[in-house]
Motif scaffolding. Structure first.
Motif, PDB file in Angstrom:
ATOM      1  N   ALA A   1       0.834  -1.202   0.000  1.00  0.00           N
ATOM      2  CA  ALA A   1       0.000   0.000   0.000  1.00  0.00           C
ATOM      3  C   ALA A   1       0.865   1.246   0.000  1.00  0.00           C
ATOM      4  O   ALA A   1       2.054   1.216   0.334  1.00  0.00           O
ATOM      5  N   ARG A   2       0.232   2.357  -0.432  1.00  0.00           N
ATOM      6  CA  ARG A   2       0.794   3.695  -0.261  1.00  0.00           C
ATOM      7  C   ARG A   2       0.286   4.273   1.055  1.00  0.00           C
ATOM      8  O   ARG A   2      -0.805   3.937   1.506  1.00  0.00           O
ATOM      9  N   TYR A   3       1.070   5.176   1.629  1.00  0.00           N
ATOM     10  CA  TYR A   3       0.697   5.796   2.895  1.00  0.00           C
ATOM     11  C   TYR A   3       0.627   7.303   2.697  1.00  0.00           C
ATOM     12  O   TYR A   3       1.621   7.944   2.327  1.00  0.00           O
ATOM     13  N   ASN A   4      -0.583   7.857   2.913  1.00  0.00           N
ATOM     14  CA  ASN A   4      -0.785   9.301   2.853  1.00  0.00           C
ATOM     15  C   ASN A   4      -0.464   9.875   4.220  1.00  0.00           C
ATOM     16  O   ASN A   4      -1.231   9.702   5.176  1.00  0.00           O
ATOM     17  N   GLU A   5       0.671  10.552   4.320  1.00  0.00           N
ATOM     18  CA  GLU A   5       1.135  11.017   5.631  1.00  0.00           C
ATOM     19  C   GLU A   5       0.295  12.169   6.156  1.00  0.00           C
ATOM     20  O   GLU A   5       0.252  12.390   7.377  1.00  0.00           O
ATOM     21  N   ALA A   6      -0.369  12.925   5.279  1.00  0.00           N
ATOM     22  CA  ALA A   6      -1.190  14.044   5.734  1.00  0.00           C
ATOM     23  C   ALA A   6      -2.535  13.564   6.294  1.00  0.00           C
ATOM     24  O   ALA A   6      -2.995  14.045   7.326  1.00  0.00           O
ATOM     25  N   LYS A   7      -3.162  12.594   5.612  1.00  0.00           N
ATOM     26  CA  LYS A   7      -4.460  12.093   6.049  1.00  0.00           C
ATOM     27  C   LYS A   7      -4.356  10.789   6.839  1.00  0.00           C
ATOM     28  O   LYS A   7      -5.369  10.300   7.346  1.00  0.00           O
ATOM     29  N   HIS A   8      -3.153  10.220   6.924  1.00  0.00           N
ATOM     30  CA  HIS A   8      -2.932   8.937   7.628  1.00  0.00           C
ATOM     31  C   HIS A   8      -3.835   7.849   7.058  1.00  0.00           C
ATOM     32  O   HIS A   8      -4.540   7.139   7.782  1.00  0.00           O
ATOM     33  N   GLU A   9      -3.795   7.725   5.719  1.00  0.00           N
ATOM     34  CA  GLU A   9      -4.595   6.725   5.036  1.00  0.00           C
ATOM     35  C   GLU A   9      -3.683   5.758   4.293  1.00  0.00           C
ATOM     36  O   GLU A   9      -2.590   6.131   3.836  1.00  0.00           O
ATOM     37  N   PHE A  10      -4.148   4.512   4.156  1.00  0.00           N
ATOM     38  CA  PHE A  10      -3.439   3.475   3.411  1.00  0.00           C
ATOM     39  C   PHE A  10      -4.245   3.164   2.149  1.00  0.00           C
ATOM     40  O   PHE A  10      -5.426   2.805   2.243  1.00  0.00           O
TER      41      PHE A  10
END
Length: 612
Positions: free
Chosen positions: A216-225
């Motif tokens: 998975a990718r990790y969105n560091e701003a929204k803390h989403e996978f």
């Protein structure tokens, strides 16, 4: 002129062109390959350029306009090629002074180029380097070799739900692209897409090279996978079309996901309506020191919780045991007999196994667990943070053929470590006052190999050459061996004595300072009391003078010296009478207290007898 070469002819309108031209090439294909960085050298680009012009000249007649345009453009391209090749590398620097190095950077005998997976030093935790992929290699304005990489985070560096599960050695792709000096690169690693991770392993990897899996990718701003659909979109343009050889398994393996390694951070008071927690940052230019977990509602893109483990099948009924004879009751194991007969000998540690760190267990999942080894004596831990000189063992001490206590012999060294195989902490035998067991740890293979061999040889190691780390210092006990008495080094004992003297001096200085402060505070209190008493007397004198003035005004006439003398004498007598009454009251109170404590007299006439 170039418009005639912009696109290839239509296959339906000119099928004969593709019959005669085996390798078609057009200008739009050249531009697309340049944009996607498919050309590693200018010679590769010129080869496709000449192919395009030669195809045009081979298909068209010599007197045609298209043939003449192809000849003129080919000559012009050759002239520009000579001009570009004559330029120095400094002319290709960008506005920041960065000079591309497309052939890679040689560091510590290893060539690092675009597309390589590497480990970057992590200032927050040297045992957990940053997995990353190289996107660019260049030379900075100060002539330092640099790499531009994309970071990958470990699960414990992200913010996720407390019930999220991860694969062993799983990482997630982030949007952080950072420049690093080539000296910060520790070595190479490898990151595989999860669809191929189950099928096999890359071929021809160096010894100790760690392999990760990414899903998975990790969105560091929204803390989403977000689950990755196309792995090629996560790679640099230069290597998207490349593949690597693999050693496939005989059948596709199934890997189980494990709970989050930081699920213990969840607090009892956390709710689903709380805001997302924040990560703990450490050093600058490093990933988070540790992430966080929450109980917020599960998102649409979040993976569902893992399926519960089915209950074990019911056990068959146990047959009724036969009664034991008096002789069979004495046939116990040596350990049981020792525990039943009494306490163990002095100086011998309890027979318990000491677990390793869960991230360092290299035992194969299908291999049987080895029997727990007997822990070493106290002097077997003398390598705690200090090099030791190898000394021969005493004749009475057996030479250990297995690793030091706590380290379990791996069944398959080639299998990568399982970071989620937590070992149960042993309970201490006896009462709760017993000290905790001594534990032994080793670093990951990549971190262990980064230590120079001449340094590793100075410390205790296991049978695989990994340096052993102990959680407790050695005990200062002398052991007589064939070569003499073995104990702490003189340097260690001298440093210990200096530290004790320093602590004693600091303690003495602190006590003297506290006593001095107490004396100053007591002196200040006495001075304050004296000043208050003087102020009270001054107030009384002012009150008497004011009363005397009021009496004079009320009488309406001046008092002569005789009246004033009598008035002053009466006033002095009143003051003296008040003083005597006060002293008498004090003596009465002291007498009452002494009588009550000594004779135990109680009654109505006690005050009269004390006064008499």
């Amino acid at each position: 002129m170039i418009k005639d070469f912009d696109r290839l002819p239509d296959k339906q309108a000119m099928p004969e062109y593709y019959v005669e031209i085996k390798n078609p090439m057009a200008y739009d294909i050249l531009k697309r390959k340049v944009k996607r960085k498919k050309y590693r050298t200018v010679e590769e680009f010129m080869a496709d350029m000449n192919l395009m012009f030669n195809n045009a000249k081979g298909y068209n007649t010599d007197d045609s306009l298209l043939y003449k345009h192809a000849t003129a453009l080919q000559i012009e391209a050759g002239r520009l090629y000579d001009i570009e090749k004559a330029k120095s590398d400094d002319t290709f620097a960008d506005e920041d002074g960065k000079i591309p190095m497309p052939n890679g950077i040689l560091h510590n005998g290893e060539l690092y180029k675009v597309g390589d997976w590497i480990h970057i030093q992590n200032p927050n935790d040297l045992t957990k380097p940053i997995p990353a992929q190289i996107y660019r290699t260049y030379k900075a304005s100060n002539s330092q070799s640099m790499v531009n990489v994309c970071w990958y985070y470990r699960p414990e560096q992200t913010v996720h739900r407390f019930d999220k599960h991860f694969y062993p050695n799983e990482v997630v792709k982030t949007g952080r692209y950072r420049d690093h000096h080539i000296e910060e690169v520790e070595g190479k690693c490898f990151i595989m897409f999860f669809t191929r991770y189950f099928k096999g392993r890359p071929r021809d990897l160096s010894e100790g090279q760690e392999i990760y899996v990414c899903e998975a990718r990790y969105n560091e701003a929204k803390h989403e996978f977000n689950k990755i659909k196309t792995w090629a979109s996560c790679l640099p343009d230069e290597v998207r079309d490349r593949d690597y050889a693999m050693d496939l398994y005989d059948h596709q393996r199934k890997l189980k996901k494990f709970p989050s390694p930081i699920a213990y951070l969840l607090k009892d008071e956390q709710k689903e309506t709380d805001d997302l927690p924040k990560v703990q940052w450490g050093a600058d230019g490093a990933p988070p020191k540790i992430g966080a977990v929450h109980k917020r509602p599960r998102g649409e893109r979040d993976s569902p919780p893992s399926e519960p483990t089915p209950p074990p099948p019911p056990k068959p009924p146990t047959p009724q045991p036969r009664p034991m004879t008096s002789q069979a009751s004495y046939h116990g194991t040596p350990l049981q007999q020792q525990q039943q007969t009494g306490p163990r000998p002095i100086g011998r540690p309890p027979l318990t196994s000491y677990p390793m760190n869960h991230s360092q267990q290299y035992a194969h999942p299908s291999a049987p667990s080895p029997a727990p080894q007997r822990p070493p004596s106290a002097m077997q831990h003398t390598s705690y943070n200090t090099p030791q000189t190898p000394q021969p063992q005493a004749a009475t001490l057996p030479r250990p053929a297995a690793p030091v206590s706590g380290y379990q012999q791996p069944a398959a060294p080639s299998i990568p470590p399982n970071p989620i195989s937590y070992g149960a902490r042993p309970t201490t035998q006896g009462s709760y006052r017993d000290p905790p067991p001594i534990e032994v740890y080793t670093l990951p293979d990549q971190a262990n190999l980064s230590i120079p061999a001449e340094v590793r040889e100075q410390y205790q190691r296991d049978e695989y050459g990994r340096v052993l780390f102990f959680t407790a210092p050695p005990v200062a006990v002398d052991i007589v061996t064939e070569s003499g008495v073995r104990s702490h080094s003189i340097r260690y004992l001298a440093e210990k004595a200096r530290r004790q003297d320093s602590l004693a001096r600091k303690r003495k200085t602190r006590n003297e300072l506290l006593q001095s402060q107490e004396r100053l505070a007591k002196t200040a209190r006495l001075e304050t009391q004296i000043k208050d008493a003087e102020a009270l007397q001054e107030v009384k004198r002012r009150a008497l003078r004011a009363l005397e003035q009021q009496l004079r005004e009320s009488a309406g006439e001046e008092l002569d010296d005789e009246h004033l003398g009598r008035w002053s004498e009466a006033q002095a007598q009143a003051v003296e009478m008040e003083r005597l009454m006060g002293e008498r009251g004090v003596r009465r109170e002291e007498g009452r207290r002494v009588g009550l404590m000594g004779a135990g007299v109680f009654g109505d006439d006690w005050d009269n007898r004390v006064v008499g």
